[in-house]
Design an enzyme around this catalytic site. Structure first.
Site, mmCIF file in Angstrom:
data_model
loop_
_atom_site.group_PDB
_atom_site.id
_atom_site.type_symbol
_atom_site.label_atom_id
_atom_site.label_comp_id
_atom_site.label_asym_id
_atom_site.label_seq_id
_atom_site.Cartn_x
_atom_site.Cartn_y
_atom_site.Cartn_z
ATOM 1 N N THR A 148 0.843 -1.208 -0.067
ATOM 2 C CA THR A 148 0.186 -0.023 0.116
ATOM 3 C C THR A 148 0.883 1.205 0.092
ATOM 4 O O THR A 148 0.435 2.276 -0.574
ATOM 5 C CB THR A 148 -0.848 0.086 1.350
ATOM 6 O OG1 THR A 148 -0.223 -0.260 2.658
ATOM 7 C CG2 THR A 148 -1.924 -1.050 1.240
ATOM 8 N N LEU A 149 1.934 1.325 0.667
ATOM 9 C CA LEU A 149 2.777 2.453 0.754
ATOM 10 C C LEU A 149 3.472 2.678 -0.752
ATOM 11 O O LEU A 149 3.401 3.803 -1.244
ATOM 12 C CB LEU A 149 4.047 2.034 1.711
ATOM 13 C CG LEU A 149 4.875 3.290 1.962
ATOM 14 C CD1 LEU A 149 3.825 4.590 2.904
ATOM 15 C CD2 LEU A 149 6.077 3.040 3.138
ATOM 16 N N VAL A 227 12.051 5.592 2.717
ATOM 17 C CA VAL A 227 10.918 5.864 3.509
ATOM 18 C C VAL A 227 10.332 4.697 4.172
ATOM 19 O O VAL A 227 9.064 4.260 4.526
ATOM 20 C CB VAL A 227 9.980 6.478 2.863
ATOM 21 C CG1 VAL A 227 10.163 8.075 2.629
ATOM 22 C CG2 VAL A 227 9.324 5.805 1.384
ATOM 23 N N ALA A 228 11.072 3.701 4.324
ATOM 24 C CA ALA A 228 10.697 2.306 4.797
ATOM 25 C C ALA A 228 11.013 2.035 6.171
ATOM 26 O O ALA A 228 10.442 2.577 7.099
ATOM 27 C CB ALA A 228 11.357 1.048 4.092
ATOM 28 N N ARG A 229 11.957 1.345 6.619
ATOM 29 C CA ARG A 229 12.912 1.319 7.814
ATOM 30 C C ARG A 229 14.228 1.576 7.793
ATOM 31 O O ARG A 229 14.743 1.173 6.823
ATOM 32 C CB ARG A 229 12.435 -0.055 8.686
ATOM 33 C CG ARG A 229 10.890 0.010 9.131
ATOM 34 C CD ARG A 229 10.725 0.917 10.430
ATOM 35 N NE ARG A 229 9.428 0.901 11.065
ATOM 36 C CZ ARG A 229 8.551 1.457 10.606
ATOM 37 N NH1 ARG A 229 8.608 2.541 9.799
ATOM 38 N NH2 ARG A 229 7.085 1.252 11.457
ATOM 39 N N ASP A 253 14.343 9.418 5.522
ATOM 40 C CA ASP A 253 13.404 9.507 6.759
ATOM 41 C C ASP A 253 13.506 8.934 7.887
ATOM 42 O O ASP A 253 12.980 9.061 9.015
ATOM 43 C CB ASP A 253 11.968 9.503 6.107
ATOM 44 C CG ASP A 253 10.946 10.099 6.946
ATOM 45 O OD1 ASP A 253 11.190 11.390 7.580
ATOM 46 O OD2 ASP A 253 9.947 9.449 7.287
ATOM 47 N N GLU A 258 17.453 6.074 15.885
ATOM 48 C CA GLU A 258 16.822 7.302 15.866
ATOM 49 C C GLU A 258 16.593 7.874 17.023
ATOM 50 O O GLU A 258 15.846 7.226 18.156
ATOM 51 C CB GLU A 258 15.067 7.167 15.229
ATOM 52 C CG GLU A 258 15.461 6.785 13.788
ATOM 53 C CD GLU A 258 13.963 6.528 13.114
ATOM 54 O OE1 GLU A 258 12.860 6.685 13.403
ATOM 55 O OE2 GLU A 258 13.977 6.226 12.044
ATOM 56 N N HIS A 277 11.786 11.208 10.441
ATOM 57 C CA HIS A 277 10.620 10.313 10.385
ATOM 58 C C HIS A 277 9.585 10.653 10.448
ATOM 59 O O HIS A 277 8.702 10.277 11.254
ATOM 60 C CB HIS A 277 10.710 9.108 11.824
ATOM 61 C CG HIS A 277 10.419 7.857 11.368
ATOM 62 N ND1 HIS A 277 10.613 6.646 12.242
ATOM 63 C CD2 HIS A 277 9.332 7.339 10.633
ATOM 64 C CE1 HIS A 277 10.014 5.499 11.738
ATOM 65 N NE2 HIS A 277 9.208 6.108 10.785
#
Length: 311
Positions: A148-149, A227-229, A253, A258, A277
């Protein structure tokens, strides 16, 4: 499905994305709901919890956990299953916001907005070289992960005329994606791509999916977008590739640690765009989460299956 949910606790961990009180107020007409500190408050009064963080107390205290994120790598799936705790996520709500963020990253590099902003902070008038800027139309973009992303990114990159290819576990075709490669053909997929966008979940198979060999396979002017992990990218290898000018730049991101530590060399690269993030942030985030929670409350009452059920 046999479960009764008459009360929900909203863990304060969601405050990393939106005020928990906003979600509480959006659900008060549907269920008894309160803002809690799940790491300290007793969970006995609550049948379910909406959260960003995982706490071990969830194993004994609630029947249903809803994660406000799509990724569930922080949740011990096997333990939850053993204790009979249902886990759902927020997959499907982030596509528009993340897709627009990715377009913003691409435009920042193509239209040379990133160096312009950096020059502005120093009050410097620094036009780009005549051949530095380019347009996005017809540039090749490889989207790794077409869930979906990824599909939200596909829709927006296609609309701007990029030549979109993708990598998908099943290898099955997808509308607006010219070629879909299986994971074994990752190097072929990324080899000629100006942009490589990572939108995969973090699982064993995707840990350090992008490392030294992958960066060597990419164009030396390619832009990596994550933009995943964070752990999907080997950050040390990425730093080495950027230092050697084997890549054109990166928009990141998410990170292996983090917040990104102050001493990280990634802060220093001129052609690296760092965001904290927040690619999925939107003023509607809490409304979108509330919509999923409401839908599942209805499904519980009617005996239907949970939406976005992981466990």
């Amino acid at each position: 499905m046999s479960m009764e949910v008459s009360s929900i606790g909203i863990d304060r961990s969601v405050s990393a994305v939106f005020p928990p009180e906003q979600l509480r107020d959006a659900l008060t007409d549907a269920v008894e709901v309160a803002v809690i500190d799940a790491g300290n408050d007793p969970l006995e009064p609550y049948d379910a919890v909406v959260t960003m963080a995982y706490h071990e107390s969830y194993l004994e205290g609630v029947h249903w956990i809803h994660s406000i994120q799509a990724g569930v790598d922080r949740f011990p799936v096997d333990e939850l299953r053993k204790h009979g705790v249902t886990l759902t996520n927020s997959s499907g709500i982030h596509g528009p916001a993340v897709g627009e963020t990715v377009i913003g990253y691409m435009l920042s590099f193509a239209r040379r907005l990133l160096p312009a902003v950096k020059s502005q902070t120093h009050r410097e008038w620094s036009p780009p070289a005549w051949d530095d800027a380019y347009t996005l139309a017809n540039e090749r973009c490889c989207i790794v992960g077409l869930g979906t992303l990824g599909r939200g990114i596909v829709e927006r990159t296609s609309a701007l005329g990029l030549n979109v290819v993708g990598v998908r576990r099943s290898g099955e075709p997808l509308d607006e994606v010219r070629t879909v490669y299986p994971p074994d053909d990752l190097h072929t997929a990324i080899r000629d791509s100006k942009f490589v966008v990572l939108a995969v979940p973090l699982v064993d198979e995707t840990h350090h999916l992008m490392s030294t060999k992958e960066f060597a396979a990419m164009r030396d002017d390619a832009i990596l977008i994550n933009v995943a992990r964070g752990p999907v990218v080997d950050q040390e290898a990425l730093g080495d590739a950027l230092e050697a000018e084997a890549l054109g730049g990166a928009a990141l991101d998410v990170f292996e640690a983090e917040p990104l530590p102050e001493e990280s060399p990634l802060w220093e690269f001129e052609e690296v765009l760092i965001t904290p993030h927040c690619a999925g942030f939107t003023e509607d985030y809490y409304r979108n989460v509330a919509g999923l929670v409401r839908e599942n409350l209805v499904n519980i009452d009617t005996g239907e299956e949970f939406v976005n059920r992981i466990v």
